[in-house]
Design a protein around this motif. Structure first.
Motif, PDB file in Angstrom:
ATOM      1  N   GLY A  10      -6.638  39.732  87.894  1.00 22.82           N
ATOM      2  CA  GLY A  10      -7.359  40.483  88.920  1.00 22.82           C
ATOM      3  C   GLY A  10      -8.110  39.579  89.875  1.00 22.82           C
ATOM      4  N   THR A  11      -8.584  40.212  90.946  1.00 23.49           N
ATOM      5  CA  THR A  11      -9.224  39.446  92.024  1.00 23.49           C
ATOM      6  C   THR A  11     -10.627  39.990  92.317  1.00 23.49           C
ATOM      7  OG1 THR A  11      -8.136  40.942  93.580  1.00 23.49           O
ATOM      8  CG2 THR A  11      -7.018  38.860  93.123  1.00 23.49           C
ATOM      9  N   GLY A  12     -11.310  40.433  91.280  1.00 17.82           N
ATOM     10  CA  GLY A  12     -12.633  41.049  91.440  1.00 17.82           C
ATOM     11  C   GLY A  12     -13.717  40.056  91.849  1.00 17.82           C
ATOM     12  N   ARG A  13     -14.913  40.608  92.064  1.00 16.01           N
ATOM     13  CA  ARG A  13     -16.038  39.800  92.559  1.00 16.01           C
ATOM     14  C   ARG A  13     -16.414  38.636  91.652  1.00 16.01           C
ATOM     15  NH1 ARG A  13     -17.624  45.189  93.972  1.00 16.01           N
ATOM     16  NH2 ARG A  13     -17.596  45.382  91.735  1.00 16.01           N
ATOM     17  N   CYS A  34      -3.494  36.493  89.071  1.00 16.63           N
ATOM     18  CA  CYS A  34      -2.588  37.609  89.394  1.00 16.63           C
ATOM     19  C   CYS A  34      -3.404  38.778  89.929  1.00 16.63           C
ATOM     20  CB  CYS A  34      -1.790  38.044  88.167  1.00 16.63           C
ATOM     21  SG  CYS A  34      -2.795  38.787  86.876  1.00 16.63           S
ATOM     22  N   SER A  35      -2.694  39.719  90.512  1.00 14.38           N
ATOM     23  CA  SER A  35      -3.326  40.922  91.038  1.00 14.38           C
ATOM     24  C   SER A  35      -2.303  42.051  90.926  1.00 14.38           C
ATOM     25  CB  SER A  35      -3.725  40.687  92.500  1.00 14.38           C
ATOM     26  OG  SER A  35      -4.253  41.868  93.046  1.00 14.38           O
ATOM     27  N   TYR A  57       0.281  41.843  86.586  1.00  9.86           N
ATOM     28  CA  TYR A  57      -0.372  41.252  85.414  1.00  9.86           C
ATOM     29  C   TYR A  57       0.685  40.807  84.396  1.00  9.86           C
ATOM     30  CZ  TYR A  57      -4.828  43.170  87.164  1.00  9.86           C
ATOM     31  OH  TYR A  57      -5.943  43.451  87.913  1.00  9.86           O
ATOM     32  N   PRO A  72     -11.282  39.911  83.661  1.00 10.76           N
ATOM     33  CA  PRO A  72     -12.475  40.430  84.344  1.00 10.76           C
ATOM     34  C   PRO A  72     -12.113  41.633  85.195  1.00 10.76           C
ATOM     35  CG  PRO A  72     -11.556  38.656  85.638  1.00 10.76           C
ATOM     36  CD  PRO A  72     -10.514  39.017  84.602  1.00 10.76           C
ATOM     37  N   ASN A  75     -14.048  47.915  83.745  1.00 10.05           N
ATOM     38  CA  ASN A  75     -14.353  48.064  82.321  1.00 10.05           C
ATOM     39  C   ASN A  75     -13.306  48.838  81.517  1.00 10.05           C
ATOM     40  OD1 ASN A  75     -16.614  46.607  82.828  1.00 10.05           O
ATOM     41  ND2 ASN A  75     -18.057  48.315  82.712  1.00 10.05           N
ATOM     42  N   PHE A  76     -12.827  49.949  82.047  1.00  5.87           N
ATOM     43  CA  PHE A  76     -11.946  50.769  81.204  1.00  5.87           C
ATOM     44  C   PHE A  76     -10.554  50.163  81.038  1.00  5.87           C
ATOM     45  CE2 PHE A  76      -8.726  53.451  83.479  1.00  5.87           C
ATOM     46  CZ  PHE A  76      -8.907  52.944  84.745  1.00  5.87           C
ATOM     47  N   MET A  77     -10.241  49.114  81.792  1.00  7.64           N
ATOM     48  CA  MET A  77      -8.935  48.461  81.656  1.00  7.64           C
ATOM     49  C   MET A  77      -8.984  47.232  80.726  1.00  7.64           C
ATOM     50  SD  MET A  77      -6.912  50.329  83.448  1.00  7.64           S
ATOM     51  CE  MET A  77      -5.436  49.330  83.414  1.00  7.64           C
ATOM     52  N   GLU A  95     -14.228  40.090  79.738  1.00  5.49           N
ATOM     53  CA  GLU A  95     -15.569  40.303  80.299  1.00  5.49           C
ATOM     54  C   GLU A  95     -16.310  41.407  79.537  1.00  5.49           C
ATOM     55  OE1 GLU A  95     -17.961  39.272  81.825  1.00  5.49           O
ATOM     56  OE2 GLU A  95     -17.132  37.551  82.868  1.00  5.49           O
ATOM     57  N   LYS A 124     -22.358  34.914  78.933  1.00  4.63           N
ATOM     58  CA  LYS A 124     -22.809  33.560  79.271  1.00  4.63           C
ATOM     59  C   LYS A 124     -24.234  33.252  78.836  1.00  4.63           C
ATOM     60  CE  LYS A 124     -24.108  35.273  83.708  1.00  4.63           C
ATOM     61  NZ  LYS A 124     -23.695  35.637  85.025  1.00  4.63           N
ATOM     62  N   TRP A 162     -16.261  52.432  91.076  1.00  2.36           N
ATOM     63  CA  TRP A 162     -15.964  52.725  89.670  1.00  2.36           C
ATOM     64  C   TRP A 162     -17.235  52.769  88.822  1.00  2.36           C
ATOM     65  CZ3 TRP A 162     -16.974  48.984  85.931  1.00  2.36           C
ATOM     66  CH2 TRP A 162     -16.987  47.655  86.315  1.00  2.36           C
ATOM     67  N   TYR A 179     -25.921  42.553  77.901  1.00  4.50           N
ATOM     68  CA  TYR A 179     -26.770  41.384  78.184  1.00  4.50           C
ATOM     69  C   TYR A 179     -28.003  41.439  77.275  1.00  4.50           C
ATOM     70  CZ  TYR A 179     -24.482  40.518  82.770  1.00  4.50           C
ATOM     71  OH  TYR A 179     -23.608  40.246  83.792  1.00  4.50           O
ATOM     72  N   MET A 275     -21.850  29.738  84.290  1.00  4.47           N
ATOM     73  CA  MET A 275     -20.852  30.181  83.303  1.00  4.47           C
ATOM     74  C   MET A 275     -20.142  29.005  82.642  1.00  4.47           C
ATOM     75  SD  MET A 275     -18.970  33.227  85.317  1.00  4.47           S
ATOM     76  CE  MET A 275     -18.641  34.647  84.326  1.00  4.47           C
TER      77      MET A 275
HETATM   78  N1  LIG Z   1     -20.475  37.974  82.978  1.00  4.74           N
HETATM   79  C1  LIG Z   1     -21.024  38.288  84.129  1.00  4.74           C
HETATM   80  O1  LIG Z   1     -21.996  37.686  84.556  1.00  4.74           O
HETATM   81  C2  LIG Z   1     -20.432  39.387  84.954  1.00  4.74           C
HETATM   82  C3  LIG Z   1     -20.905  39.620  86.239  1.00  4.74           C
HETATM   83  C4  LIG Z   1     -20.308  40.630  86.994  1.00  4.74           C
HETATM   84  C5  LIG Z   1     -19.287  41.388  86.446  1.00  4.74           C
HETATM   85  N2  LIG Z   1     -18.886  41.157  85.158  1.00  4.74           N
HETATM   86  C6  LIG Z   1     -17.801  41.964  84.558  1.00  4.74           C
HETATM   87  O2  LIG Z   1     -16.579  41.591  85.195  1.00  4.74           O
HETATM   88  C7  LIG Z   1     -15.725  42.731  85.301  1.00  4.74           C
HETATM   89  C8  LIG Z   1     -15.306  42.881  86.739  1.00  4.74           C
HETATM   90  O3  LIG Z   1     -16.440  43.093  87.536  1.00  4.74           O
HETATM   91  P1  LIG Z   1     -16.335  42.915  89.105  1.00  4.74           P
HETATM   92  O4  LIG Z   1     -17.665  43.219  89.648  1.00  4.74           O
HETATM   93  O5  LIG Z   1     -15.702  41.589  89.432  1.00  4.74           O
HETATM   94  O6  LIG Z   1     -15.315  44.109  89.433  1.00  4.74           O
HETATM   95  P2  LIG Z   1     -14.478  44.415  90.749  1.00  4.74           P
HETATM   96  O7  LIG Z   1     -14.894  43.501  91.855  1.00  4.74           O
HETATM   97  O8  LIG Z   1     -14.547  45.860  90.958  1.00  4.74           O
HETATM   98  O9  LIG Z   1     -13.009  43.939  90.361  1.00  4.74           O
HETATM   99  C9  LIG Z   1     -12.323  44.380  89.280  1.00  4.74           C
HETATM  100  C10 LIG Z   1     -10.833  44.059  89.463  1.00  4.74           C
HETATM  101  O10 LIG Z   1     -10.141  44.778  88.457  1.00  4.74           O
HETATM  102  C11 LIG Z   1      -8.805  44.877  88.864  1.00  4.74           C
HETATM  103  N3  LIG Z   1      -8.259  46.160  88.418  1.00  4.74           N
HETATM  104  C12 LIG Z   1      -7.331  46.306  87.453  1.00  4.74           C
HETATM  105  N4  LIG Z   1      -7.027  47.577  87.260  1.00  4.74           N
HETATM  106  C13 LIG Z   1      -7.762  48.294  88.135  1.00  4.74           C
HETATM  107  C14 LIG Z   1      -7.878  49.675  88.444  1.00  4.74           C
HETATM  108  N5  LIG Z   1      -7.165  50.593  87.781  1.00  4.74           N
HETATM  109  N6  LIG Z   1      -8.742  50.023  89.415  1.00  4.74           N
HETATM  110  C15 LIG Z   1      -9.471  49.128  90.073  1.00  4.74           C
HETATM  111  N7  LIG Z   1      -9.408  47.790  89.819  1.00  4.74           N
HETATM  112  C16 LIG Z   1      -8.554  47.377  88.868  1.00  4.74           C
HETATM  113  C17 LIG Z   1      -8.772  44.688  90.376  1.00  4.74           C
HETATM  114  O11 LIG Z   1      -8.044  43.515  90.651  1.00  4.74           O
HETATM  115  P3  LIG Z   1      -6.642  43.531  91.450  1.00  4.74           P
HETATM  116  O12 LIG Z   1      -6.779  44.585  92.504  1.00  4.74           O
HETATM  117  O13 LIG Z   1      -6.553  42.176  91.984  1.00  4.74           O
HETATM  118  O14 LIG Z   1      -5.590  43.849  90.434  1.00  4.74           O
HETATM  119  C18 LIG Z   1     -10.234  44.500  90.757  1.00  4.74           C
HETATM  120  O15 LIG Z   1     -10.408  43.560  91.757  1.00  4.74           O
HETATM  121  C19 LIG Z   1     -16.528  43.919  84.761  1.00  4.74           C
HETATM  122  O16 LIG Z   1     -16.112  44.172  83.459  1.00  4.74           O
HETATM  123  C20 LIG Z   1     -17.966  43.451  84.784  1.00  4.74           C
HETATM  124  O17 LIG Z   1     -18.724  44.037  83.753  1.00  4.74           O
HETATM  125  C21 LIG Z   1     -19.427  40.158  84.428  1.00  4.74           C
END
Ligand SMILES: NC(=O)c1ccc[n+]([C@@H]2O[C@H](COP(=O)([O-])OP(=O)(O)OC[C@H]3O[C@@H](n4cnc5c(N)ncnc54)[C@H](OP(=O)(O)O)[C@@H]3O)[C@@H](O)[C@H]2O)c1
Length: 317
Positions: A10-13, A34-35, A57, A72, A75-77, A95, A124, A162, A179, A275
């Protein structure tokens, strides 16, 4: 020795920070990303200078060059994506929260054990030098007997959609609860005996929540997570003879101890990619061939998931 090759799902934040952390670590390298679409995979790979990218994926987990998959996604995936990686023989870092329920978290650990692969929930805060120093202060009795823990997390103005859907694993507790649970369980070693909570619900999820934990040796932890208010995120540990203050405890770069004489001692660790301490730990575990982290271990993840299940009974009854 060759570095451990990470594949990112995935390409999340959060991805950019994890990629920087792996690149800062001594034994890891980012190999692929991957995305769900080719376009976003290519775009993110280009931004982060990752040479191998996939538009699904499945292709990532089929690549034999990938040693460790970082999950990352939303959550539900997590469960489905971690199982996909395990099915292809990869080590997995998932994550937080690892899954949405205790039962699913247990299933993930069982699957990793069956396949002889390492699995850990990313958390972390337990690997930060600040946390190590705080633990040392507590063990040295610098604040006397620890009696009260206060945890506050403020995440105002959450903009990603979400978060507001329960079936996608949104809500304040799933967002930030682990946390608090993991940090408190790491520092306070006696067993948790009571857990009670209250929440303010939006249409589907808890928008702010509180909970109180009571431990066997009479320690209370008072905890708040709010997306509806602005405030200072922190942990304060109060003992019979002093207190410890940790700003943004889950990503802390500094802490302050006020001891029995009123003297203050401050510590600072200005690491930009916090991290990376966690990534170094993951690399060491995999190199040693162990299946679980001895720090963010199976019991810790199962406890976090069980407490979430229990609080949900209070919040959504
Ligand atoms: N450890 C930490 O400090 C920390 C900080 C922030 C977040 N997190 C965790 O990291 C995870 C991601 O958070 P985020 O803020 O990066 O999330 P986000 O920006 O919303 O990105 C999540 C990614 O999940 C992928 N994805 C796969 N299946 C999906 C679906 N059915 N619908 C939507 N997206 C889907 C998408 O990637 P593609 O579109 O590229 O497939 C999307 O970019 C969460 O579990 C969060 O709790 C941890």
């Amino acid at each position: 020795m060759e570095k451990l090759r990470y594949g990112v799902m995935g390409t999340g934040r959060i991805v950019d920070r994890f990629v920087s952390a792996v690149r800062t670590s001594s034994e890891g390298e980012i190999y692929a990303i991957c995305s769900r679409t080719e376009e976003s995979a290519r775009k993110k790979a280009s931004e982060l200078h990752i040479t191998t990218w996939y538009g699904s994926y499945e292709e990532l987990v089929k690549d034999p060059m990938v040693d460790v998959v970082y999950v990352p996604t939303i959550n539900f995936m997590h469960k489905e994506h971690a199982l996909l990686a395990l099915a292809h023989g990869k080590h997995v870092v998932v994550e937080k929260p690892m899954t949405l329920t205790h039962e699913d978290t247990k299933e993930l650990f069982e699957e990793a054990e069956k396949r002889g692969r390492f699995i850990m929930e990313a958390q972390k805060s337990l690997f930060l030098p600040v946390t190590a120093k705080v633990k040392e202060w507590l063990e040295e009795g610098r604040i006397g007997k620890l009696n009260l823990m206060e945890y506050d997390i403020f995440v105002p103005d959450v903009s990603f959609q979400w978060f507001y859907h329960r079936d996608m694993g949104g809500g304040a507790l799933l967002g930030s609860g682990n946390y608090i649970f993991s940090h408190a369980l790491y520092l306070e070693k006696s067993d948790l005996t009571e857990l009670k909570g209250q929440a303010v619900l939006g249409d589907e999820v808890d928008l702010q929540c509180t909970f109180l934990m009571k431990f066997e040796d009479e320690v209370l932890a008072s905890c708040k997570i709010s997306t509806l208010a602005k405030g200072e995120s922190r942990c304060v540990l109060y003992g019979t003879e002093g207190k410890i203050y940790i700003k943004d405890f889950w990503k802390a770069r500094e802490a302050e101890l006020i001891d029995r004489s009123g003297e203050s001692e401050k510590i600072e660790f200005p690491e930009p990619f916090e991290m990376f301490y966690e990534v170094d730990h993951i690399n060491a575990c995999i190199r040693q061939g162990i299946l679980h982290s001895p720090v963010m271990d199976k019991e810790m993840s199962l406890s976090c998931a069980r407490y979430t299940d229990l609080l949900y009974e209070d919040y959504y009854r």
